[in-house]
Each structure stands twice: as structure tokens, then as C-alpha cells.
Design a protein around this motif. Structure first.
Motif, PDB file in Angstrom:
ATOM      1  N   LEU A  14       0.827  -1.206   0.000  1.00 35.76           N
ATOM      2  CA  LEU A  14       0.000   0.000   0.000  1.00 35.76           C
ATOM      3  C   LEU A  14       0.863   1.258   0.000  1.00 35.76           C
ATOM      4  N   VAL A  15       1.947   1.236   0.735  1.00 30.78           N
ATOM      5  CA  VAL A  15       2.864   2.384   0.765  1.00 30.78           C
ATOM      6  C   VAL A  15       3.455   2.615  -0.623  1.00 30.78           C
ATOM      7  N   ASP A  16       3.931   1.548  -1.262  1.00 32.65           N
ATOM      8  CA  ASP A  16       4.486   1.674  -2.614  1.00 32.65           C
ATOM      9  C   ASP A  16       3.434   2.169  -3.606  1.00 32.65           C
ATOM     10  N   PHE A  17       2.224   1.628  -3.512  1.00 29.79           N
ATOM     11  CA  PHE A  17       1.145   2.043  -4.402  1.00 29.79           C
ATOM     12  C   PHE A  17       0.836   3.525  -4.207  1.00 29.79           C
ATOM     13  N   HIS A  18       0.805   3.962  -2.945  1.00 31.46           N
ATOM     14  CA  HIS A  18       0.502   5.366  -2.651  1.00 31.46           C
ATOM     15  C   HIS A  18       1.594   6.303  -3.189  1.00 31.46           C
ATOM     16  N   LYS A  19       2.832   5.867  -3.129  1.00 33.45           N
ATOM     17  CA  LYS A  19       3.922   6.677  -3.689  1.00 33.45           C
ATOM     18  C   LYS A  19       3.741   6.855  -5.196  1.00 33.45           C
ATOM     19  N   GLN A  20       3.286   5.790  -5.850  1.00 35.37           N
ATOM     20  CA  GLN A  20       3.105   5.835  -7.297  1.00 35.37           C
ATOM     21  C   GLN A  20       1.814   6.567  -7.694  1.00 35.37           C
ATOM     22  N   TYR A  21       0.772   6.468  -6.853  1.00 38.87           N
ATOM     23  CA  TYR A  21      -0.528   7.078  -7.135  1.00 38.87           C
ATOM     24  C   TYR A  21      -0.999   7.868  -5.907  1.00 38.87           C
ATOM     25  N   PRO A  22      -0.400   9.023  -5.650  1.00 42.24           N
ATOM     26  CA  PRO A  22      -0.688   9.767  -4.419  1.00 42.24           C
ATOM     27  C   PRO A  22      -2.115  10.320  -4.317  1.00 42.24           C
TER      28      PRO A  22
END
Length: 78
Positions: A14-22
Motif C-alpha cells: 500500500l505504501v508503494d502504491f501510494h507513492k506511485q498514485y498519491p
């Protein structure tokens, strides 16, 4: 609060996804498997995380390699 070992896998993803799609926002909902299924069917959830046994035949699923152990602690009242 999720007390499952799955958080060790899910949170970093989820952290990685949020970095990519803030601009994508998460809203977490905690319930039993049948309630999660009902919310999926009503279009109230887009993703559900459930533990087995639960019928998932009509859903796209991913088996997460986690073996959670649950316990119950109780006190005796006299």
C-alpha cells in the motif's frame, strides 16, 4: 486495526502504491467475511480481504501465504 500477519505483506504494498498514485485514497472497513462479500456485491467496496473458509467462486482471488493463528482469552467469574 488489523491483527493479522497479512499486514506485513499488505502495508508495504500500500505504501508503494501510494507513492506511485498519491491521489488515490484508501478507506478501510473492518467486518466479517460475509459482510465484506455483501459490501462487494452492493458495490460499496472495490477490494475485500477475507480469511477462509468463505465462498469466493465468483471473485478474482489471490491466495496470500499467511497462516494466522487466533486465540481467545477469558476470565472465569464466580
Amino acid at each position: 486495526m488489523c491483527e493479522s500477519e497479512v499486514t506485513k505483506i499488505l502495508i508495504p504494498q500500500l505504501v508503494d502504491f501510494h507513492k506511485q498514485y498519491p491521489h488515490v485514497h484508501y478507506y478501510f472497513y473492518d467486518a466479517d467475511g460475509e459482510d465484506v462479500k455483501a459490501h462487494l456485491e452492493q458495490g460499496l467496496l472495490e477490494l475485500g480481504l477475507v480469511s477462509t473458509p468463505i465462498s469466493t467462486a465468483k471473485y478474482h482471488t489471490l491466495q496470500i501465504p499467511i497462516d494466522d493463528r487466533l486465540g481467545l482469552i477469558s476470565t472465569a467469574r464466580q
